[in-house]
Design an enzyme around this catalytic site. Structure first.
Site, mmCIF file in Angstrom:
data_model
loop_
_atom_site.group_PDB
_atom_site.id
_atom_site.type_symbol
_atom_site.label_atom_id
_atom_site.label_comp_id
_atom_site.label_asym_id
_atom_site.label_seq_id
_atom_site.Cartn_x
_atom_site.Cartn_y
_atom_site.Cartn_z
ATOM 1 C CD GLU A 1 -2.053 -7.218 3.126
ATOM 2 O OE1 GLU A 1 -1.545 -6.108 2.942
ATOM 3 O OE2 GLU A 1 -2.710 -7.487 3.980
ATOM 4 C CB ALA B 1 -1.161 -0.047 1.193
ATOM 5 N N GLY C 1 0.642 -5.007 0.712
ATOM 6 C CA GLY C 1 -0.373 -4.766 -0.228
ATOM 7 C C GLY C 1 -0.266 -5.686 -1.751
HETATM 8 N N1 CAA Z 1 4.590 3.455 -0.749
HETATM 9 C C1 CAA Z 1 5.080 4.201 -1.209
HETATM 10 N N2 CAA Z 1 6.562 4.311 -1.766
HETATM 11 C C2 CAA Z 1 6.716 3.564 -1.840
HETATM 12 C C3 CAA Z 1 6.571 1.840 -1.813
HETATM 13 C C4 CAA Z 1 5.160 1.794 -0.965
HETATM 14 N N3 CAA Z 1 5.115 1.187 -0.167
HETATM 15 N N4 CAA Z 1 7.817 1.403 -1.485
HETATM 16 C C5 CAA Z 1 8.790 2.155 -2.595
HETATM 17 N N5 CAA Z 1 8.283 3.038 -2.822
HETATM 18 C C6 CAA Z 1 8.457 3.832 -3.508
HETATM 19 C C7 CAA Z 1 9.992 4.047 -2.279
HETATM 20 O O1 CAA Z 1 9.763 4.890 -1.420
HETATM 21 C C8 CAA Z 1 10.924 5.169 -3.728
HETATM 22 O O2 CAA Z 1 10.066 6.357 -3.643
HETATM 23 P P1 CAA Z 1 11.287 7.903 -3.664
HETATM 24 O O3 CAA Z 1 12.470 7.252 -4.999
HETATM 25 O O4 CAA Z 1 10.894 9.263 -3.500
HETATM 26 O O5 CAA Z 1 11.804 7.706 -2.608
HETATM 27 C C9 CAA Z 1 10.820 4.045 -5.145
HETATM 28 O O6 CAA Z 1 9.829 3.831 -4.919
HETATM 29 C C10 CAA Z 1 11.490 3.566 -5.103
HETATM 30 O O7 CAA Z 1 12.100 2.315 -3.956
HETATM 31 P P2 CAA Z 1 12.689 2.486 -3.470
HETATM 32 O O8 CAA Z 1 14.622 3.902 -3.735
HETATM 33 O O9 CAA Z 1 12.865 2.385 -1.776
HETATM 34 O O10 CAA Z 1 13.483 0.852 -4.270
HETATM 35 P P3 CAA Z 1 14.372 -0.173 -3.474
HETATM 36 O O11 CAA Z 1 15.050 -1.126 -5.376
HETATM 37 O O12 CAA Z 1 15.958 0.082 -2.848
HETATM 38 O O13 CAA Z 1 14.047 -0.757 -2.632
HETATM 39 C C11 CAA Z 1 12.222 -1.858 -1.617
HETATM 40 C C12 CAA Z 1 13.066 -1.530 -3.122
HETATM 41 C C13 CAA Z 1 12.618 -3.158 -0.869
HETATM 42 C C14 CAA Z 1 10.655 -2.901 -2.617
HETATM 43 C C15 CAA Z 1 11.618 -1.066 -0.568
HETATM 44 O O14 CAA Z 1 10.827 0.670 -1.928
HETATM 45 C C16 CAA Z 1 10.584 -0.888 0.548
HETATM 46 O O15 CAA Z 1 11.105 -1.335 1.455
HETATM 47 N N6 CAA Z 1 9.513 -0.581 -0.280
HETATM 48 C C17 CAA Z 1 8.442 -0.663 0.934
HETATM 49 C C18 CAA Z 1 7.871 -1.893 1.027
HETATM 50 C C19 CAA Z 1 6.879 -1.921 2.532
HETATM 51 O O16 CAA Z 1 7.180 -1.491 3.564
HETATM 52 N N7 CAA Z 1 5.577 -1.927 1.980
HETATM 53 C C20 CAA Z 1 4.128 -1.798 3.229
HETATM 54 C C21 CAA Z 1 3.734 -0.893 3.118
HETATM 55 S S1 CAA Z 1 2.517 -0.700 4.419
HETATM 56 C C22 CAA Z 1 1.368 -1.451 3.828
HETATM 57 O O17 CAA Z 1 0.830 -2.457 2.312
HETATM 58 C C23 CAA Z 1 -0.367 -2.326 4.802
HETATM 59 C C24 CAA Z 1 -1.331 -2.732 4.269
HETATM 60 O O18 CAA Z 1 -0.671 -4.096 4.532
HETATM 61 C C25 CAA Z 1 -2.231 -2.565 2.991
#
Ligand code: CAA
Length: 255
Positions: free
Chosen positions: A109, A63, A106
């Protein structure tokens, strides 16, 4: 639609997530767009199967944390955050998730909302929400537990670790693995085979398998969603998401 691209290939419909700059993070517009597209395809009698695709790097990284971060419990409960996804899970024709790259939070999910999950050999799955000070809110605690059992679901959700495609297949989350570069073609060919069957029969069969799986799932999902929304009353949600956006370690309350 800004967040997705759609196309049809004979009797198969494709929904391709299209937010590359955010690794296909699922914001509310994406949920609306997916629901609307899937409902449109379902109404179309020539379409017998829907394939959901991401990019090579990410099916969906969760998400949208940037969108969620400022929300409080008030907005969460008032707008019934994530309820739009119920429209996608109500789709009666078969759905396939084809996962390359990250399917996190998400994203994992959304894959589990589909009837079949296919994975590229480099796919990574996980429920990392605990690291953000929250928990899965789009069905993860319920669907993952039904799919892979309590202990494994607890381990994955409580640690927030990622697992590879091979582990995901071994534990029954993923139906089949293909080389990443062949995943789309294999998914479309499976979808075409399904779409060749009697449309009505596949819909009835899908409903029957869902019965075996669901039981009181709807209660579980509502319960989970309310808890997820309530977590936006916590400081730890603000801190966990702020830390992610500021690219630093979270400092959670210790009580
Ligand atoms: N929401 C918003 N933006 C996101 C995102 C997310 N879930 N995941 C990645 N992005 C964005 C990053 O913020 C980044 O944007 P910026 O360039 O503006 O900083 C862009 O996408 C590229 O991401 P990274 O630079 O982080 O890419 P990476 O290759 O270094 O890492 C990753 C990849 C490990 C997937 C990392 O992006 C990450 O950890 N993302 C978050 C994963 C996460 O925590 N997901 C759970 C979200 S909460 C949820 O889903 C609740 C639910 O149950 C519904």
């Amino acid at each position: 639609m800004q967040t997705i691209r759609t196309e049809t290939r004979d009797r198969v419909a494709v929904i391709r997530l299209n937010r590359p700059d955010a690794l296909n993070a699922l914001n509310r517009a994406t949920a609306q767009d997916i629901a609307e597209a899937a409902e449109g395809f379902e109404k179309h009698p020539a379409i017998g199967c829907i394939v959901v695709l991401g990019s090579d790097k990410a099916f969906a990284a969760g998400a949208d944390i940037k969108e969620m971060h400022p929300a409080g419990f008030r907005e969460m409960i008032r707008d019934d955050w994530f309820a739009t996804w119920d429209r996608f899970t109500a789709i009666r024709i078969p759905t396939i998730a084809a996962v390359n790259g990250y399917a996190l939070g998400g994203g994992c999910e959304l894959a589990m909302m589909c009837d079949i999950i296919l994975a590229g050999d480099g796919a990574r799955f996980g429920q990392p929400e605990i690291g953000l000070g929250v928990m899965p809110g789009m069905g993860g605690t319920q669907r993952l537990t039904r799919l892979i059992g309590k202990s494994k679901a607890m381990e994955l959700c409580l640690t927030g670790r990622m697992m590879d495609a091979q582990e995901a297949e071994r534990i029954g989350l993923v139906a089949r693995i293909f080389p990443a570069e062949r995943l789309e073609e294999e998914a479309l060919s499976m979808a075409a085979a399904i779409a060749q069957r009697s449309r009505l029969s596949t819909m009835i069969l899908k409903e029957s398998i869902q019965r075996a799986d669901e039981g009181s799932l709807s209660e579980g999902l509502l319960f989970e969603r309310r808890l997820f929304q309530a977590m936006f009353a916590l400081e730890d949600q603000k801190e966990g998401m702020a830390a992610y956006l500021e690219k630093r370690a979270a400092r959670f309350e210790r009580d």
